[in-house]
Design a protein around this motif. Sequence first.
Motif, PDB file in Angstrom:
ATOM      1  N   SER A  37       0.813  -1.219   0.000  1.00 27.93           N
ATOM      2  CA  SER A  37       0.000   0.000   0.000  1.00 27.93           C
ATOM      3  C   SER A  37       0.846   1.268   0.000  1.00 27.93           C
ATOM      4  N   GLY A  38       2.033   1.217   0.563  1.00 29.12           N
ATOM      5  CA  GLY A  38       2.917   2.380   0.535  1.00 29.12           C
ATOM      6  C   GLY A  38       3.389   2.677  -0.886  1.00 29.12           C
ATOM      7  N   PHE A  39       3.784   1.634  -1.612  1.00 29.48           N
ATOM      8  CA  PHE A  39       4.172   1.812  -3.009  1.00 29.48           C
ATOM      9  C   PHE A  39       2.964   2.294  -3.828  1.00 29.48           C
ATOM     10  N   ALA A  40       1.783   1.756  -3.530  1.00 32.18           N
ATOM     11  CA  ALA A  40       0.564   2.194  -4.221  1.00 32.18           C
ATOM     12  C   ALA A  40       0.329   3.678  -3.955  1.00 32.18           C
ATOM     13  N   ASN A  41       0.541   4.120  -2.712  1.00 35.83           N
ATOM     14  CA  ASN A  41       0.401   5.534  -2.382  1.00 35.83           C
ATOM     15  C   ASN A  41       1.403   6.368  -3.171  1.00 35.83           C
ATOM     16  N   TRP A  42       2.651   5.913  -3.229  1.00 32.39           N
ATOM     17  CA  TRP A  42       3.699   6.647  -3.942  1.00 32.39           C
ATOM     18  C   TRP A  42       3.301   6.836  -5.407  1.00 32.39           C
ATOM     19  N   MET A  43       2.759   5.774  -6.005  1.00 33.48           N
ATOM     20  CA  MET A  43       2.333   5.850  -7.406  1.00 33.48           C
ATOM     21  C   MET A  43       1.047   6.679  -7.566  1.00 33.48           C
ATOM     22  N   THR A  44       0.209   6.707  -6.550  1.00 39.85           N
ATOM     23  CA  THR A  44      -0.970   7.581  -6.590  1.00 39.85           C
ATOM     24  C   THR A  44      -0.519   9.036  -6.688  1.00 39.85           C
ATOM     25  N   VAL A  45       0.503   9.392  -5.936  1.00 42.11           N
ATOM     26  CA  VAL A  45       1.057  10.744  -6.006  1.00 42.11           C
ATOM     27  C   VAL A  45       1.640  10.995  -7.397  1.00 42.11           C
ATOM     28  N   GLN A  46       2.324   9.997  -7.957  1.00 44.86           N
ATOM     29  CA  GLN A  46       2.847  10.145  -9.324  1.00 44.86           C
ATOM     30  C   GLN A  46       1.705  10.403 -10.300  1.00 44.86           C
ATOM     31  N   ASN A  47       0.618   9.648 -10.152  1.00 46.34           N
ATOM     32  CA  ASN A  47      -0.557   9.825 -11.000  1.00 46.34           C
ATOM     33  C   ASN A  47      -1.086  11.257 -10.890  1.00 46.34           C
ATOM     34  N   GLN A  48      -1.178  11.757  -9.675  1.00 36.63           N
ATOM     35  CA  GLN A  48      -1.681  13.115  -9.455  1.00 36.63           C
ATOM     36  C   GLN A  48      -0.756  14.155 -10.078  1.00 36.63           C
ATOM     37  N   GLU A  49       0.549  13.942  -9.956  1.00 35.03           N
ATOM     38  CA  GLU A  49       1.503  14.875 -10.551  1.00 35.03           C
ATOM     39  C   GLU A  49       1.364  14.903 -12.068  1.00 35.03           C
ATOM     40  N   GLU A  50       1.243  13.733 -12.677  1.00 40.06           N
ATOM     41  CA  GLU A  50       1.144  13.682 -14.139  1.00 40.06           C
ATOM     42  C   GLU A  50      -0.161  14.296 -14.623  1.00 40.06           C
ATOM     43  N   SER A  51      -1.237  14.097 -13.879  1.00 40.63           N
ATOM     44  CA  SER A  51      -2.508  14.744 -14.231  1.00 40.63           C
ATOM     45  C   SER A  51      -2.373  16.257 -14.132  1.00 40.63           C
ATOM     46  N   PHE A  52      -1.679  16.723 -13.105  1.00 46.75           N
ATOM     47  CA  PHE A  52      -1.413  18.152 -12.947  1.00 46.75           C
ATOM     48  C   PHE A  52      -0.620  18.681 -14.137  1.00 46.75           C
ATOM     49  N   HIS A  53       0.408  17.922 -14.551  1.00 47.24           N
ATOM     50  CA  HIS A  53       1.223  18.331 -15.699  1.00 47.24           C
ATOM     51  C   HIS A  53       0.372  18.436 -16.967  1.00 47.24           C
ATOM     52  N   ALA A  54      -0.478  17.448 -17.188  1.00 48.63           N
ATOM     53  CA  ALA A  54      -1.339  17.463 -18.378  1.00 48.63           C
ATOM     54  C   ALA A  54      -2.215  18.709 -18.378  1.00 48.63           C
ATOM     55  N   MET A  55      -2.788  19.029 -17.237  1.00 50.24           N
ATOM     56  CA  MET A  55      -3.661  20.206 -17.152  1.00 50.24           C
ATOM     57  C   MET A  55      -2.874  21.509 -17.294  1.00 50.24           C
ATOM     58  N   LYS A  56      -1.645  21.509 -16.847  1.00 52.09           N
ATOM     59  CA  LYS A  56      -0.798  22.697 -17.020  1.00 52.09           C
ATOM     60  C   LYS A  56      -0.572  22.942 -18.522  1.00 52.09           C
ATOM     61  N   PHE A  57      -0.278  21.895 -19.273  1.00 48.42           N
ATOM     62  CA  PHE A  57      -0.150  22.016 -20.725  1.00 48.42           C
ATOM     63  C   PHE A  57      -1.488  22.428 -21.347  1.00 48.42           C
ATOM     64  N   PHE A  58      -2.562  21.811 -20.894  1.00 49.73           N
ATOM     65  CA  PHE A  58      -3.912  22.095 -21.400  1.00 49.73           C
ATOM     66  C   PHE A  58      -4.219  23.594 -21.284  1.00 49.73           C
ATOM     67  N   ARG A  59      -4.004  24.130 -20.090  1.00 52.71           N
ATOM     68  CA  ARG A  59      -4.284  25.550 -19.855  1.00 52.71           C
ATOM     69  C   ARG A  59      -3.389  26.453 -20.700  1.00 52.71           C
ATOM     70  N   TYR A  60      -2.118  26.047 -20.837  1.00 49.96           N
ATOM     71  CA  TYR A  60      -1.179  26.857 -21.606  1.00 49.96           C
ATOM     72  C   TYR A  60      -1.602  26.953 -23.076  1.00 49.96           C
ATOM     73  N   VAL A  61      -1.974  25.836 -23.670  1.00 48.93           N
ATOM     74  CA  VAL A  61      -2.410  25.854 -25.076  1.00 48.93           C
ATOM     75  C   VAL A  61      -3.587  26.816 -25.233  1.00 48.93           C
ATOM     76  N   ALA A  62      -4.551  26.728 -24.325  1.00 46.84           N
ATOM     77  CA  ALA A  62      -5.720  27.609 -24.397  1.00 46.84           C
ATOM     78  C   ALA A  62      -5.325  29.074 -24.197  1.00 46.84           C
ATOM     79  N   GLU A  63      -4.447  29.341 -23.235  1.00 46.01           N
ATOM     80  CA  GLU A  63      -4.007  30.714 -22.966  1.00 46.01           C
ATOM     81  C   GLU A  63      -3.301  31.338 -24.160  1.00 46.01           C
ATOM     82  N   ARG A  64      -2.652  30.522 -24.965  1.00 44.09           N
ATOM     83  CA  ARG A  64      -1.922  31.018 -26.138  1.00 44.09           C
ATOM     84  C   ARG A  64      -2.789  31.046 -27.386  1.00 44.09           C
ATOM     85  N   GLY A  65      -4.093  30.844 -27.226  1.00 40.92           N
ATOM     86  CA  GLY A  65      -4.991  30.910 -28.365  1.00 40.92           C
ATOM     87  C   GLY A  65      -5.040  29.655 -29.206  1.00 40.92           C
ATOM     88  N   GLY A  66      -4.485  28.576 -28.684  1.00 43.34           N
ATOM     89  CA  GLY A  66      -4.496  27.303 -29.409  1.00 43.34           C
ATOM     90  C   GLY A  66      -5.750  26.509 -29.120  1.00 43.34           C
TER      91      GLY A  66
END
Length: 168
Positions: A37-66
Amino acid sequence: MLSPKMEKALNDQINAEMFSAYLYLAMVAYFQDKNLSGFANWMTVQNQEESFHAMKFFRYVAERGGRVTLGAIDKPQFEWESPLAAMEAAQQHEAYITGRINDLMNLAIKEKDHASANFLNWFVAEQVEEEDSVNEVVQKLRMVGSNGGGLFMMDRDMATRVFTPPVE
């Protein structure tokens, strides 16, 4: 305004970040199945970070008129030979993502897109942390080897990791 090449490359990166989140979610399920469960937690955090990264790119494309265009996400691997093999796969995946970020930076420079280069600097630094974080786990797992007590202690330590969204 984003060039068509830059817009496509950033959309492709959104897909790559979403795949990363999906891959790490598959690893959550793998570790849960192994009662780590500790390793599962560690990977849950990784999942959250990658989702955050995707949304950061998502917002940037929109902000730049893309236009954000989402593609299909490939099915991730879901079974590994051992916890070490799973973490080595994560390590290889982070190196792959680092290469993609570097390619995006090279494209931004080629396109003379200073705003995108500035935006991508955050990801360049983030990938240093990402690779270091997973490398630390891999190195510890290699030291532990087949020692069940060592794996138990690592699992307990991995359970303490939490996701803290970066200040944007």
